[in-house]
Motif scaffolding. Structure first.
Motif, PDB file in Angstrom:
ATOM      1  N   ASP A  57      44.355  34.163  56.687  1.00 60.01           N
ATOM      2  CA  ASP A  57      45.280  34.388  55.574  1.00 60.01           C
ATOM      3  C   ASP A  57      44.920  33.414  54.458  1.00 60.01           C
ATOM      4  OD1 ASP A  57      47.557  36.235  56.687  1.00 60.01           O
ATOM      5  OD2 ASP A  57      47.187  34.750  58.257  1.00 60.01           O
ATOM      6  N   GLY A  58      45.267  33.792  53.244  1.00 62.06           N
ATOM      7  CA  GLY A  58      45.023  32.879  52.140  1.00 62.06           C
ATOM      8  C   GLY A  58      45.794  33.262  50.897  1.00 62.06           C
ATOM      9  N   VAL A  59      46.094  32.255  50.086  1.00 61.28           N
ATOM     10  CA  VAL A  59      46.724  32.437  48.779  1.00 61.28           C
ATOM     11  C   VAL A  59      45.995  31.525  47.803  1.00 61.28           C
ATOM     12  CG1 VAL A  59      48.831  32.306  47.426  1.00 61.28           C
ATOM     13  CG2 VAL A  59      48.960  32.921  49.843  1.00 61.28           C
ATOM     14  N   ILE A  60      45.419  32.113  46.755  1.00 68.18           N
ATOM     15  CA  ILE A  60      44.604  31.372  45.801  1.00 68.18           C
ATOM     16  C   ILE A  60      45.175  31.598  44.401  1.00 68.18           C
ATOM     17  CG2 ILE A  60      42.283  31.103  44.834  1.00 68.18           C
ATOM     18  CD1 ILE A  60      41.219  32.305  47.467  1.00 68.18           C
ATOM     19  N   PRO A  61      45.347  30.549  43.599  1.00 67.39           N
ATOM     20  CA  PRO A  61      45.910  30.743  42.255  1.00 67.39           C
ATOM     21  C   PRO A  61      44.938  31.464  41.324  1.00 67.39           C
ATOM     22  CG  PRO A  61      45.201  28.466  42.545  1.00 67.39           C
ATOM     23  CD  PRO A  61      45.063  29.130  43.891  1.00 67.39           C
ATOM     24  N   MET A  62      45.481  32.402  40.558  1.00 63.83           N
ATOM     25  CA  MET A  62      44.751  33.053  39.467  1.00 63.83           C
ATOM     26  C   MET A  62      45.586  32.816  38.210  1.00 63.83           C
ATOM     27  SD  MET A  62      43.706  36.659  41.307  1.00 63.83           S
ATOM     28  CE  MET A  62      42.726  37.229  39.904  1.00 63.83           C
ATOM     29  N   THR A  63      45.289  31.754  37.485  1.00 60.03           N
ATOM     30  CA  THR A  63      46.137  31.349  36.374  1.00 60.03           C
ATOM     31  C   THR A  63      45.328  30.679  35.279  1.00 60.03           C
ATOM     32  OG1 THR A  63      48.019  29.944  35.748  1.00 60.03           O
ATOM     33  CG2 THR A  63      46.626  29.143  37.527  1.00 60.03           C
ATOM     34  N   ASP A  64      45.826  30.808  34.053  1.00 56.80           N
ATOM     35  CA  ASP A  64      45.215  30.078  32.943  1.00 56.80           C
ATOM     36  C   ASP A  64      45.920  28.743  32.731  1.00 56.80           C
ATOM     37  OD1 ASP A  64      47.592  31.108  32.015  1.00 56.80           O
ATOM     38  OD2 ASP A  64      46.762  32.006  30.204  1.00 56.80           O
ATOM     39  N   GLY A  65      46.713  28.328  33.708  1.00 55.96           N
ATOM     40  CA  GLY A  65      47.302  26.996  33.651  1.00 55.96           C
ATOM     41  C   GLY A  65      46.228  25.915  33.673  1.00 55.96           C
ATOM     42  N   VAL A  66      46.585  24.755  33.194  1.00 60.10           N
ATOM     43  CA  VAL A  66      45.622  23.660  33.029  1.00 60.10           C
ATOM     44  C   VAL A  66      45.668  22.733  34.243  1.00 60.10           C
ATOM     45  CG1 VAL A  66      44.958  21.669  31.633  1.00 60.10           C
ATOM     46  CG2 VAL A  66      45.804  23.758  30.524  1.00 60.10           C
ATOM     47  N   GLU A 105      39.304  43.004  55.492  1.00 62.20           N
ATOM     48  CA  GLU A 105      40.335  42.262  54.788  1.00 62.20           C
ATOM     49  C   GLU A 105      41.056  43.147  53.780  1.00 62.20           C
ATOM     50  OE1 GLU A 105      39.388  38.127  53.548  1.00 62.20           O
ATOM     51  OE2 GLU A 105      39.759  38.888  51.531  1.00 62.20           O
ATOM     52  N   TYR A 106      42.340  42.836  53.592  1.00 57.76           N
ATOM     53  CA  TYR A 106      43.129  43.448  52.523  1.00 57.76           C
ATOM     54  C   TYR A 106      43.492  42.357  51.532  1.00 57.76           C
ATOM     55  CZ  TYR A 106      47.004  45.494  49.949  1.00 57.76           C
ATOM     56  OH  TYR A 106      47.816  45.956  48.936  1.00 57.76           O
ATOM     57  N   THR A 107      43.235  42.610  50.230  1.00 56.97           N
ATOM     58  CA  THR A 107      43.440  41.606  49.181  1.00 56.97           C
ATOM     59  C   THR A 107      44.255  42.208  48.043  1.00 56.97           C
ATOM     60  OG1 THR A 107      41.360  40.486  49.681  1.00 56.97           O
ATOM     61  CG2 THR A 107      42.282  40.112  47.503  1.00 56.97           C
ATOM     62  N   GLU A 108      45.120  41.397  47.460  1.00 64.20           N
ATOM     63  CA  GLU A 108      45.819  41.780  46.238  1.00 64.20           C
ATOM     64  C   GLU A 108      45.636  40.711  45.165  1.00 64.20           C
ATOM     65  OE1 GLU A 108      49.894  42.942  46.133  1.00 64.20           O
ATOM     66  OE2 GLU A 108      49.666  44.485  47.677  1.00 64.20           O
ATOM     67  N   PHE A 109      45.476  41.158  43.932  1.00 66.54           N
ATOM     68  CA  PHE A 109      45.645  40.317  42.752  1.00 66.54           C
ATOM     69  C   PHE A 109      46.999  40.728  42.169  1.00 66.54           C
ATOM     70  CE2 PHE A 109      40.775  40.307  41.662  1.00 66.54           C
ATOM     71  CZ  PHE A 109      40.522  39.602  42.808  1.00 66.54           C
ATOM     72  N   SER A 110      47.999  39.867  42.247  1.00 64.94           N
ATOM     73  CA  SER A 110      49.325  40.226  41.758  1.00 64.94           C
ATOM     74  C   SER A 110      50.162  38.963  41.605  1.00 64.94           C
ATOM     75  CB  SER A 110      50.000  41.216  42.722  1.00 64.94           C
ATOM     76  OG  SER A 110      50.169  40.649  43.998  1.00 64.94           O
ATOM     77  N   PRO A 111      51.368  39.082  41.026  1.00 69.76           N
ATOM     78  CA  PRO A 111      52.156  37.878  40.756  1.00 69.76           C
ATOM     79  C   PRO A 111      52.783  37.220  41.975  1.00 69.76           C
ATOM     80  CG  PRO A 111      52.736  39.661  39.248  1.00 69.76           C
ATOM     81  CD  PRO A 111      51.908  40.268  40.322  1.00 69.76           C
ATOM     82  N   ALA A 112      52.948  37.946  43.096  1.00 68.73           N
ATOM     83  CA  ALA A 112      53.664  37.365  44.235  1.00 68.73           C
ATOM     84  C   ALA A 112      53.065  37.844  45.544  1.00 68.73           C
ATOM     85  CB  ALA A 112      55.146  37.743  44.168  1.00 68.73           C
ATOM     86  N   GLN A 137      45.689  35.467  44.119  1.00 67.87           N
ATOM     87  CA  GLN A 137      44.892  36.274  45.022  1.00 67.87           C
ATOM     88  C   GLN A 137      45.409  35.967  46.423  1.00 67.87           C
ATOM     89  OE1 GLN A 137      40.623  36.329  47.194  1.00 67.87           O
ATOM     90  NE2 GLN A 137      40.506  35.896  45.008  1.00 67.87           N
ATOM     91  N   HIS A 138      45.995  36.961  47.078  1.00 67.72           N
ATOM     92  CA  HIS A 138      46.547  36.736  48.415  1.00 67.72           C
ATOM     93  C   HIS A 138      46.006  37.811  49.348  1.00 67.72           C
ATOM     94  CE1 HIS A 138      49.820  39.741  47.388  1.00 67.72           C
ATOM     95  NE2 HIS A 138      49.514  39.291  46.187  1.00 67.72           N
ATOM     96  N   PHE A 139      45.754  37.414  50.580  1.00 67.78           N
ATOM     97  CA  PHE A 139      45.019  38.318  51.466  1.00 67.78           C
ATOM     98  C   PHE A 139      45.279  37.999  52.932  1.00 67.78           C
ATOM     99  CE2 PHE A 139      42.342  34.703  50.358  1.00 67.78           C
ATOM    100  CZ  PHE A 139      41.911  34.237  51.597  1.00 67.78           C
ATOM    101  N   ARG A 140      44.941  38.985  53.747  1.00 62.49           N
ATOM    102  CA  ARG A 140      44.840  38.786  55.192  1.00 62.49           C
ATOM    103  C   ARG A 140      43.595  39.519  55.673  1.00 62.49           C
ATOM    104  NH1 ARG A 140      49.993  39.393  58.787  1.00 62.49           N
ATOM    105  NH2 ARG A 140      50.220  37.310  57.873  1.00 62.49           N
ATOM    106  N   GLY A 141      42.839  38.848  56.556  1.00 55.18           N
ATOM    107  CA  GLY A 141      41.639  39.456  57.118  1.00 55.18           C
ATOM    108  C   GLY A 141      41.686  39.447  58.635  1.00 55.18           C
ATOM    109  N   TRP A 142      41.202  40.512  59.227  1.00 58.25           N
ATOM    110  CA  TRP A 142      41.053  40.589  60.676  1.00 58.25           C
ATOM    111  C   TRP A 142      39.575  40.531  61.022  1.00 58.25           C
ATOM    112  CZ3 TRP A 142      44.500  45.544  61.570  1.00 58.25           C
ATOM    113  CH2 TRP A 142      45.854  45.168  61.544  1.00 58.25           C
ATOM    114  N   TRP A 143      39.219  39.638  61.923  1.00 57.14           N
ATOM    115  CA  TRP A 143      37.887  39.668  62.517  1.00 57.14           C
ATOM    116  C   TRP A 143      37.939  40.648  63.690  1.00 57.14           C
ATOM    117  CZ3 TRP A 143      33.356  37.824  60.892  1.00 57.14           C
ATOM    118  CH2 TRP A 143      33.366  36.864  59.874  1.00 57.14           C
TER     119      TRP A 143
END
Length: 408
Positions: free
Chosen positions: A261-270, A222-229, A173-179
């Motif tokens: 800005d932010g990048v958050i993992p979305m994974t089934d990794g342990v 804010e603009y957000t994507e759920f994607s691989p990169a 999950q990666h995004f950028r937000g403007w206040w």
């Protein structure tokens, strides 16, 4: 008497000092550690916080759902009893009662944690932590050069890290937000947009806009994507400008007061929540991030509350699992379905909200639904694609177990 928290910096003077002994060392001083400090304030335990940066001010925003009447209420910037989900077909307003959607900016939480640290007489060590040497009875937290910083009965480690075992699906999950600030009213203060899917969709993934108004003149867009990169260059700003036009905002009359800005993992990794007997991981490092959405905050609140209750009862400060195992499996299946193109992301989320009470969906995403409610939610998803995803997940898990067994 309340002792002021002490600031200890590494260097020759520190190296000459004896290693400090505490009951609990918090390695990392961000949101997870701040919540733990606030929860531990009445306990009287001896605490040390090890972080190269003393967190202050507004450096992030958490948005989450929950019930009113908690210790967080005085800290909130805004809260909403309903949110909107928007697609090309129209706008759906979701009543949330008995829940609410809330916004917490970082500064009030950091201030609360600082007050708790002062009340506890906490030691604050402004240095990066290196190794955690756990002998089963005490843990020595060392600096990057191996010099001991503090010795603790237990260590709660919230430093970001990659999964200990890679997942079958690894999205972000990666995004950028403007206040955005305006001199005249342009936002609907009582109306939050949870997901606006009218944004251009990536070839692989899901994108959406997001609007959290604090007032009719100040809002997080804010603009957000759920994607691989993650995106490259100024793609986030381009997407935000396009979304602002979609909302009818004239950026020439608005001021961008802050950028997040932010990048958050979305994974089934342990993520291993307990890598050694007396080291416990918190936050994303401890599996608190929900793989299907990237939400983390409410799980961190639960972790902090559980730790405080365990300490008060004289037990080890163990937070317990952030989500039931079946939810981790359901998230893995959903991620696989999205990653392999078995379901359309926009249609999937729209259908989920269309066929279930909003409160049930949000509690599922928060990890608090019952098994019966989970089965009902599963029955409202596109069954054939999700069955294909579940079968593929089961085969991948079996192949992974065989592969690991061969290398033992």
């Amino acid at each position: 008497m309340v002792e002021r928290s002490r600031i200890i910096s590494p260097g020759p003077r520190w190296q000459a000092c004896p290693v400090i002994d505490v009951d609990l060392a918090l390695v990392g001083g961000g949101g997870a550690a701040s919540l733990v400090l606030a929860a531990l304030a009445p306990s009287g335990v001896r605490v040390a916080v090890v972080d190269p940066v003393h967190k202050r001010g507004q450096d992030r925003t958490w948005a989450f759902w929950g019930t009113p009447g908690t210790f967080l209420d005085p800290l909130l910037s805004a809260a909403w009893d309903a949110v909107d989900v928007i697609t090309a077909e129209g706008r759906r307003t979701l009543p949330l009662h008995p829940l609410r959607y809330a916004m917490l900016r970082s500064a009030p939480l950091y201030d609360l944690a600082a007050s708790a640290a002062q009340r506890l007489g906490a030691v604050r060590i402004t240095a990066a932590a290196g190794t955690l040497d756990d002998d089963g009875t005490r843990v020595v937290v060392a600096g990057p050069d191996g010099e001991p910083l503090v010795r603790a009965a237990w260590v709660l480690d919230s430093r970001p890290r990659k999964p200990d075992r890679p997942g079958r699906t690894a999205w972000l999950q990666h995004f950028r937000g403007w206040w955005l600030e305006s001199e005249r009213p342009v936002f609907e203060a009582g109306r939050a947009v949870l997901m606006d899917f009218r944004t251009p969709q990536p070839s692989r993934g899901v994108s959406f806009g997001y609007v959290l108004p604090v007032s009719d003149r100040f809002a997080l867009v804010e603009y957000t994507e759920f994607s691989p990169a993650v995106l490259t260059g100024d793609a986030y700003d381009t997407a935000l400008r396009g979304y602002a036009r979609l909302l009818g905002l004239d950026l020439a009359t608005l001021r961008v007061r802050e950028v997040e800005d932010g990048v958050i993992p979305m994974t089934d990794g342990v993520f291993d929540p307990r890598p050694s007997p007396r080291v416990v991981r918190l936050g994303t490092a401890g599996g608190a991030t929900r793989p299907s959405t990237g939400f983390t905050f409410t799980a961190m609140v639960r972790q902090a509350d559980r730790i405080a209750r365990e300490v008060a009862a004289g037990r080890p400060p163990l937070p317990g699992p952030p989500y039931p195992p079946r939810h981790r499996w359901m998230d893995a299946v959903q991620l696989r379905a999205l990653d392999r193109g078995l379901v359309d992301g926009v249609a999937f989320f729209d259908r989920l909200f269309d066929r279930n009470p909003p409160e049930r969906v949000l509690r599922f995403l928060d990890g608090t639904t019952t098994l019966a409610e989970d089965l009902t939610l599963m029955s409202t998803s596109p069954l054939l694609p999700m069955m294909r995803a579940a079968t593929g997940d089961a085969l991948a898990r079996a192949a992974g177990r065989v592969s690991r067994a061969r290398w033992r």
